[in-house]
Motif scaffolding. Structure first.
Motif, PDB file in Angstrom:
ATOM      1  N   PRO A 292      -2.417 -62.620 -66.995  1.00 19.61           N
ATOM      2  CA  PRO A 292      -1.440 -63.424 -66.262  1.00 19.61           C
ATOM      3  C   PRO A 292      -0.289 -63.912 -67.140  1.00 19.61           C
ATOM      4  CG  PRO A 292      -3.655 -64.357 -66.030  1.00 19.61           C
ATOM      5  CD  PRO A 292      -3.750 -63.159 -66.909  1.00 19.61           C
ATOM      6  N   ARG A 293      -0.560 -64.202 -68.398  1.00 16.05           N
ATOM      7  CA  ARG A 293       0.512 -64.683 -69.282  1.00 16.05           C
ATOM      8  C   ARG A 293       1.581 -63.608 -69.478  1.00 16.05           C
ATOM      9  NH1 ARG A 293      -3.556 -66.266 -73.852  1.00 16.05           N
ATOM     10  NH2 ARG A 293      -4.280 -64.296 -73.054  1.00 16.05           N
ATOM     11  N   ARG A 294       1.133 -62.359 -69.638  1.00 21.52           N
ATOM     12  CA  ARG A 294       2.096 -61.266 -69.818  1.00 21.52           C
ATOM     13  C   ARG A 294       2.904 -61.047 -68.547  1.00 21.52           C
ATOM     14  NH1 ARG A 294       1.967 -56.352 -68.211  1.00 21.52           N
ATOM     15  NH2 ARG A 294      -0.261 -56.382 -67.754  1.00 21.52           N
ATOM     16  N   ILE A 295       2.244 -61.122 -67.407  1.00 23.44           N
ATOM     17  CA  ILE A 295       2.938 -60.910 -66.141  1.00 23.44           C
ATOM     18  C   ILE A 295       4.012 -61.961 -65.933  1.00 23.44           C
ATOM     19  CG2 ILE A 295       2.626 -60.936 -63.637  1.00 23.44           C
ATOM     20  CD1 ILE A 295      -0.152 -59.691 -64.172  1.00 23.44           C
ATOM     21  N   VAL A 296       3.689 -63.230 -66.189  1.00 23.47           N
ATOM     22  CA  VAL A 296       4.676 -64.301 -66.031  1.00 23.47           C
ATOM     23  C   VAL A 296       5.791 -64.132 -67.045  1.00 23.47           C
ATOM     24  CG1 VAL A 296       5.015 -66.786 -66.257  1.00 23.47           C
ATOM     25  CG2 VAL A 296       3.049 -65.911 -65.011  1.00 23.47           C
ATOM     26  N   ARG A 297       5.452 -63.796 -68.282  1.00 28.15           N
ATOM     27  CA  ARG A 297       6.476 -63.616 -69.317  1.00 28.15           C
ATOM     28  C   ARG A 297       7.428 -62.477 -68.948  1.00 28.15           C
ATOM     29  NH1 ARG A 297       3.302 -63.292 -73.556  1.00 28.15           N
ATOM     30  NH2 ARG A 297       3.005 -61.050 -73.321  1.00 28.15           N
ATOM     31  N   ASP A 298       6.876 -61.362 -68.457  1.00 27.19           N
ATOM     32  CA  ASP A 298       7.728 -60.241 -68.051  1.00 27.19           C
ATOM     33  C   ASP A 298       8.615 -60.612 -66.873  1.00 27.19           C
ATOM     34  OD1 ASP A 298       6.553 -58.785 -70.040  1.00 27.19           O
ATOM     35  OD2 ASP A 298       5.258 -57.612 -68.689  1.00 27.19           O
ATOM     36  N   ALA A 299       8.063 -61.341 -65.906  1.00 27.57           N
ATOM     37  CA  ALA A 299       8.855 -61.740 -64.738  1.00 27.57           C
ATOM     38  C   ALA A 299       9.982 -62.679 -65.144  1.00 27.57           C
ATOM     39  CB  ALA A 299       7.963 -62.394 -63.692  1.00 27.57           C
ATOM     40  N   LEU A 300       9.679 -63.622 -66.029  1.00 29.23           N
ATOM     41  CA  LEU A 300      10.719 -64.559 -66.454  1.00 29.23           C
ATOM     42  C   LEU A 300      11.759 -63.887 -67.331  1.00 29.23           C
ATOM     43  CD1 LEU A 300       8.641 -67.785 -67.149  1.00 29.23           C
ATOM     44  CD2 LEU A 300      10.131 -67.290 -65.211  1.00 29.23           C
ATOM     45  N   SER A 301      11.351 -62.937 -68.152  1.00 24.25           N
ATOM     46  CA  SER A 301      12.339 -62.255 -68.990  1.00 24.25           C
ATOM     47  C   SER A 301      13.279 -61.419 -68.125  1.00 24.25           C
ATOM     48  CB  SER A 301      11.662 -61.388 -70.044  1.00 24.25           C
ATOM     49  OG  SER A 301      11.004 -60.297 -69.428  1.00 24.25           O
ATOM     50  N   ASP A 302      12.766 -60.851 -67.018  1.00 22.98           N
ATOM     51  CA  ASP A 302      13.639 -60.122 -66.095  1.00 22.98           C
ATOM     52  C   ASP A 302      14.655 -61.056 -65.465  1.00 22.98           C
ATOM     53  OD1 ASP A 302      12.297 -57.829 -66.666  1.00 22.98           O
ATOM     54  OD2 ASP A 302      11.100 -57.819 -64.811  1.00 22.98           O
ATOM     55  N   VAL A 303      14.227 -62.259 -65.091  1.00 19.12           N
ATOM     56  CA  VAL A 303      15.142 -63.232 -64.469  1.00 19.12           C
ATOM     57  C   VAL A 303      16.191 -63.667 -65.475  1.00 19.12           C
ATOM     58  CG1 VAL A 303      15.286 -65.556 -63.512  1.00 19.12           C
ATOM     59  CG2 VAL A 303      13.480 -64.021 -62.774  1.00 19.12           C
ATOM     60  N   TRP A 304      15.771 -63.957 -66.704  1.00 15.43           N
ATOM     61  CA  TRP A 304      16.722 -64.431 -67.707  1.00 15.43           C
ATOM     62  C   TRP A 304      17.705 -63.334 -68.101  1.00 15.43           C
ATOM     63  CZ3 TRP A 304      12.176 -66.896 -70.638  1.00 15.43           C
ATOM     64  CH2 TRP A 304      11.915 -68.168 -70.119  1.00 15.43           C
ATOM     65  N   ASP A 305      17.253 -62.090 -68.121  1.00 19.18           N
ATOM     66  CA  ASP A 305      18.144 -60.992 -68.486  1.00 19.18           C
ATOM     67  C   ASP A 305      19.194 -60.727 -67.413  1.00 19.18           C
ATOM     68  OD1 ASP A 305      16.760 -60.713 -70.816  1.00 19.18           O
ATOM     69  OD2 ASP A 305      15.569 -58.996 -70.130  1.00 19.18           O
ATOM     70  N   ASP A 306      18.846 -60.989 -66.135  1.00 22.78           N
ATOM     71  CA  ASP A 306      19.768 -60.725 -65.040  1.00 22.78           C
ATOM     72  C   ASP A 306      20.836 -61.804 -64.887  1.00 22.78           C
ATOM     73  OD1 ASP A 306      18.370 -58.477 -64.543  1.00 22.78           O
ATOM     74  OD2 ASP A 306      17.218 -59.297 -62.861  1.00 22.78           O
ATOM     75  N   ASP A 307      20.581 -63.017 -65.345  1.00 22.51           N
ATOM     76  CA  ASP A 307      21.550 -64.104 -65.185  1.00 22.51           C
ATOM     77  C   ASP A 307      22.733 -63.910 -66.128  1.00 22.51           C
ATOM     78  OD1 ASP A 307      20.052 -65.330 -63.292  1.00 22.51           O
ATOM     79  OD2 ASP A 307      19.151 -66.811 -64.630  1.00 22.51           O
ATOM     80  N   PRO A 308      23.961 -64.217 -65.658  1.00 22.08           N
ATOM     81  CA  PRO A 308      25.093 -64.170 -66.570  1.00 22.08           C
ATOM     82  C   PRO A 308      24.992 -65.307 -67.578  1.00 22.08           C
ATOM     83  CG  PRO A 308      25.760 -65.035 -64.440  1.00 22.08           C
ATOM     84  CD  PRO A 308      24.341 -64.581 -64.311  1.00 22.08           C
ATOM     85  N   ALA A 309      25.783 -65.205 -68.634  1.00 19.06           N
ATOM     86  CA  ALA A 309      25.762 -66.241 -69.665  1.00 19.06           C
ATOM     87  C   ALA A 309      26.186 -67.576 -69.057  1.00 19.06           C
ATOM     88  CB  ALA A 309      26.707 -65.860 -70.802  1.00 19.06           C
ATOM     89  N   PRO A 310      25.502 -68.674 -69.396  1.00 15.51           N
ATOM     90  CA  PRO A 310      25.864 -69.962 -68.813  1.00 15.51           C
ATOM     91  C   PRO A 310      27.249 -70.398 -69.273  1.00 15.51           C
ATOM     92  CG  PRO A 310      24.171 -70.231 -70.495  1.00 15.51           C
ATOM     93  CD  PRO A 310      24.377 -68.766 -70.301  1.00 15.51           C
ATOM     94  N   LYS A 311      27.927 -71.073 -68.362  1.00 18.21           N
ATOM     95  CA  LYS A 311      29.260 -71.579 -68.691  1.00 18.21           C
ATOM     96  C   LYS A 311      29.129 -72.764 -69.625  1.00 18.21           C
ATOM     97  CE  LYS A 311      30.924 -70.099 -64.215  1.00 18.21           C
ATOM     98  NZ  LYS A 311      31.362 -70.528 -62.904  1.00 18.21           N
ATOM     99  N   LYS A 312      30.226 -73.111 -70.282  1.00 10.71           N
ATOM    100  CA  LYS A 312      30.181 -74.145 -71.291  1.00 10.71           C
ATOM    101  C   LYS A 312      29.830 -75.498 -70.689  1.00 10.71           C
ATOM    102  CE  LYS A 312      32.777 -75.870 -75.208  1.00 10.71           C
ATOM    103  NZ  LYS A 312      34.017 -75.829 -75.924  1.00 10.71           N
ATOM    104  N   ASN A 313      30.382 -75.840 -69.543  1.00 13.97           N
ATOM    105  CA  ASN A 313      30.157 -77.149 -68.953  1.00 13.97           C
ATOM    106  C   ASN A 313      28.979 -77.175 -67.988  1.00 13.97           C
ATOM    107  OD1 ASN A 313      32.288 -78.197 -70.339  1.00 13.97           O
ATOM    108  ND2 ASN A 313      33.772 -77.798 -68.705  1.00 13.97           N
ATOM    109  N   SER A 314      28.381 -76.040 -67.696  1.00 18.09           N
ATOM    110  CA  SER A 314      27.291 -76.025 -66.737  1.00 18.09           C
ATOM    111  C   SER A 314      25.954 -75.777 -67.432  1.00 18.09           C
ATOM    112  CB  SER A 314      27.529 -74.953 -65.675  1.00 18.09           C
ATOM    113  OG  SER A 314      27.502 -73.683 -66.297  1.00 18.09           O
ATOM    114  N   GLY A 315      25.686 -76.490 -68.491  1.00 18.27           N
ATOM    115  CA  GLY A 315      24.441 -76.333 -69.230  1.00 18.27           C
ATOM    116  C   GLY A 315      23.299 -76.995 -68.496  1.00 18.27           C
TER     117      GLY A 315
END
Length: 136
Positions: free
Chosen positions: A73-96
């Protein structure tokens, strides 16, 4: 196999021989052999049917990945979260993260002491508390 070691298997075979008896043992052994052969035929037929229905995609299936012993389960969650983080654009400077987690100031609907609705009376809503990203 089934958590039985060699010594326990020999004891089970001797007990089965005593219970079944030497007269009926060949008959039961033949039935067991027929059962094993029919299960093998069934498995090969199911595999051939899957190969026929899936076509060339059947050979592309990674059967090791579908093995339930590989479930972590740890690997599955890690893979799912890494897919989400990779798909998001870089955060804007003021929207941290600070700006997203900052509480939003909402004007009070009623005074706690009097129970009077402040918005109906025309009273100005209190200003939002200042938020300094550099201070936190």
């Amino acid at each position: 196999m089934f958590g039985i070691n060699g010594g326990e298997l020999i004891v089970l075979l001797v007990v089965a021989l005593v219970i079944v008896g030497p007269e009926r043992l060949p008959h039961y052994a033949e039935q067991l052999a027929q059962l094993v052969k029919s299960v093998r035929r069934f498995a090969k037929g199911a595999q051939a049917q899957m190969r026929e229905e899936l076509g060339p995609e059947f050979d592309d299936i990674d059967w090791q990945k579908l093995d339930p012993r590989q479930y972590d389960p740890r690997r599955i969650v890690r893979d799912a979260l890494s897919d989400v983080w990779d798909d998001d654009p870089a955060p804007k400077k003021n929207s941290g993260a600070h700006a997203a987690s900052a509480p939003r100031a909402t004007p009070p609907r009623a005074s706690a002491a009097t129970g009077v609705d402040l918005q109906k009376k025309g009273a100005a809503a209190p200003a939002a508390a200042p938020y300094d990203e550099d201070a936190t």
